[in-house]
Enzyme design. Structure first.
Site, PDB file in Angstrom:
ATOM      1  CG  ASP A   1      -1.943  -0.923   1.216  1.00  0.00           C
ATOM      2  OD1 ASP A   1      -2.035  -1.705   0.289  1.00  0.00           O
ATOM      3  OD2 ASP A   1      -2.894  -1.267   2.184  1.00  0.00           O
TER       4      ASP A   1
ATOM      5  CG  MET B   1      -4.908  -5.139  -2.129  1.00  0.00           C
ATOM      6  SD  MET B   1      -3.953  -6.407  -1.177  1.00  0.00           S
ATOM      7  CE  MET B   1      -4.943  -7.840  -1.085  1.00  0.00           C
TER       8      MET B   1
HETATM    9  O1  F6P Z   1      -0.915  -5.274   3.369  1.00  0.00           O
HETATM   10  C1  F6P Z   1      -1.994  -4.367   3.337  1.00  0.00           C
HETATM   11  C2  F6P Z   1      -3.205  -4.871   2.595  1.00  0.00           C
HETATM   12  O2  F6P Z   1      -2.432  -5.380   1.459  1.00  0.00           O
HETATM   13  C3  F6P Z   1      -4.133  -4.127   2.293  1.00  0.00           C
HETATM   14  O3  F6P Z   1      -4.281  -3.363   0.996  1.00  0.00           O
HETATM   15  C4  F6P Z   1      -5.280  -5.032   2.276  1.00  0.00           C
HETATM   16  O4  F6P Z   1      -6.836  -4.535   2.588  1.00  0.00           O
HETATM   17  C5  F6P Z   1      -4.947  -6.068   3.126  1.00  0.00           C
HETATM   18  O5  F6P Z   1      -3.472  -6.329   3.012  1.00  0.00           O
HETATM   19  C6  F6P Z   1      -5.521  -7.424   2.952  1.00  0.00           C
HETATM   20  O6  F6P Z   1      -4.795  -8.504   3.554  1.00  0.00           O
HETATM   21  P1  F6P Z   1      -5.225  -9.980   4.157  1.00  0.00           P
HETATM   22  O7  F6P Z   1      -6.539 -10.327   3.171  1.00  0.00           O
HETATM   23  O8  F6P Z   1      -3.913 -10.573   3.967  1.00  0.00           O
HETATM   24  O9  F6P Z   1      -5.648  -9.645   5.503  1.00  0.00           O
END
Ligand code: F6P
Length: 374
Positions: A147, A189
């Site tokens: 991000d 994301m």
């Molecule tokens: O690391 C941040 C991120 O990539 C965000 O953009 C996203 O909302 C989140 O991780 C989702 O992560 P997970 O599904 O692994 O919890």
């Protein structure tokens, strides 16, 4: 005496983590370091982020085998080419009142004999690192987040690879979008920060880019797309951040489940926007959520290099006994900053400087202020 360095990766995985781990091990185990320090050096990987440090029972060989991995040059030799994190990751927060395991972490750092700990992660992981440092632990951090929302560094591991995934996938979608005269909404994301959408959309040539820092009107998006069709374009690509919001509305979540850092899983704005745009414009519309594909795959050259430089710099901080800091990349130089600075506030897109609120796209000129036509 042995200098024993622990390393862990926390939060969402991404490309570049393994390169950092390899270079921490390779640098620390270099015989020159042992000679310089006058003591032998060991590097221990902790599995699954803070979870490993909470769960490990240092006196139990089976538990040690489950939660730790001694690293040497041979073990980590090929890791820089691999995506994800070989050590594994988790979103465990030892300071969450629900589990309250900070003291276990501290005891385990002591019982594992760790002289210092490298935490590779984003805002959540590094905020735990910072709290442990405040409690007297010898911790340093390495920035990672696709991000790109960490402050005090111009680069975080994983970002470049994720950006390249977006460009590659949008390029693929173009042929099918064009063949069918379709509008494609691509969700990427970016929980609070729209860097991936903005720079991914700019690099891929998206007509509309929607970011969390600027709430948008669906009607205006529709008007921009209609105008373009009238100009003779057969298809369109809209890139939207998972955290982007329609004016007056909340973010769209996959579910209401909250992780141990208090985040709900985002997702679905692409789908709901696609439906509304199809209704408003009459253009046949499809949506694609790139989701975790952005975190996967082999690291780009930049992520391998930055993993290498960050890993080396983290060992340097430990050798200098300069703890409570995060290695960082500022103005083209590898340096370091206090952990506190990196986590104090999020690094968001500066809308006034970089975003055209009239065109819902990147700014075209830094000289002419964009006009918003009502
Ligand atoms: O690391 C941040 C991120 O990539 C965000 O953009 C996203 O909302 C989140 O991780 C989702 O992560 P997970 O599904 O692994 O919890």
């Amino acid at each position: 005496m042995t200098l024993k360095i622990g390393v862990l990766t926390g939060g969402g995985d991404c490309a570049g983590l393994n390169s950092a781990i390899k270079w921490i091990a390779k640098t620390a185990i270099d015989p020159n370091v042992a000679e310089h320090k006058g003591e032998s050096v060991e590097v221990i990987g902790i599995r699954e982020g803070w979870k490993g440090l909470v769960e490990v029972l240092p006196a139990d060989p089976e538990s040690l085998n489950r939660w730790t991995l001694p690293l040497d040059e041979l073990v980590a030799r090929t890791w820089d080419r691999l995506g994800g994190t070989v050590l594994g990751s988790s979103r465990t927060n030892p300071f969450s009142p629900k589990i309250d395991k900070a003291q276990e972490c501290i005891n385990n750092i002591r019982d594992l004999g760790l002289t210092a700990l490298v935490a590779i992660g984003g805002e959540d992981t590094l905020s735990v690192a910072h709290k442990l440092y405040k409690l007297g632990q010898k911790v340093v951090g390495i920035p990672k987040t696709i991000d790109r929302d960490l402050s005090a560094t111009d680069y975080s591991l994983g970002y470049d690879t994720a950006l390249n995934v977006i460009v590659e996938e949008v390029d693929r979608l173009r042929t099918t979008a064009g063949s069918h005269n379709r509008l494609f909404v691509v969700e990427v994301m970016g929980r609070h920060a729209g860097w991936l959408a903005l720079e991914g959309g700019e690099a891929a040539g998206a007509h509309v880019i929607l970011i969390p820092e600027c709430d948008f009107e669906v009607e205006r998006v529709a008007a921009l797309l209609e105008k373009r069709r009238l100009a003779g374009v057969r298809y369109d690509i809209v890139v939207v951040s998972e955290g982007a919001k329609i004016k007056g509305q909340e973010e769209v979540y996959v579910s209401d489940a909250v992780d141990s850092f208090g985040h709900k899983p985002l997702g679905g704005i692409g789908e709901s926007l696609a439906k509304r745009l199809e209704k408003l414009t009459g253009f046949e519309t499809r949506h694609v959520c790139l989701s975790h594909i952005q975190r996967g795959g082999q690291p780009s050259a930049r992520d391998r290099l930055m993993g290498r430089y960050f890993g080396i710099a983290a060992v340097d901080l430990i050798l200098r006994e300069d703890f409570g800091r995060m290695v960082s990349f500022i103005d083209g130089q590898i340096t370091s900053v206090p952990l506190e600075r990196a986590i104090k506030k999020l690094n968001l897109v500066d809308v006034d400087k970089l975003y055209d609120q009239a065109r819902y796209n990147g700014r075209r000129s830094s000289l002419i202020p964009p006009r918003i036509r009502e």
